[in-house]
Design an enzyme around this catalytic site. Sequence first.
Site: not given
Length: 111
Positions: A109-111
């Site tokens: 995911g958005c890290v």
Amino acid sequence: MPYIEFKGKQIEIDEDGYIQNLDDWSPELAEYMAQQDGITLTEHHWEVINFLRDYYQKYQIAPMIKILVKEMAKMFGPDKGNTKYLYGLFPDGPAKQACRYAGLPKPTGCV
């Protein structure tokens, strides 16, 4: 496959530096990896690292930053469960960098 040399052993890592065999992890390896990034792990770093290891053991997934912040806030309160605090400890990205030191897979995911 790339690897790091640690205590006379070759430890396989992926192209982003995450260890491939979770059983290769140790606190000493975490310290070594952090030193390579110019970071000395403090008790505050270890709170996050141990939290991530417990989270992974429970859910079998490394949390993305949004979840990490939310869960840290639940456990440690808003002073530690916020992005400013976590980026202060792990400037290359709290979820990514802390998971690498914790011996966990790269978060999705958005890290």
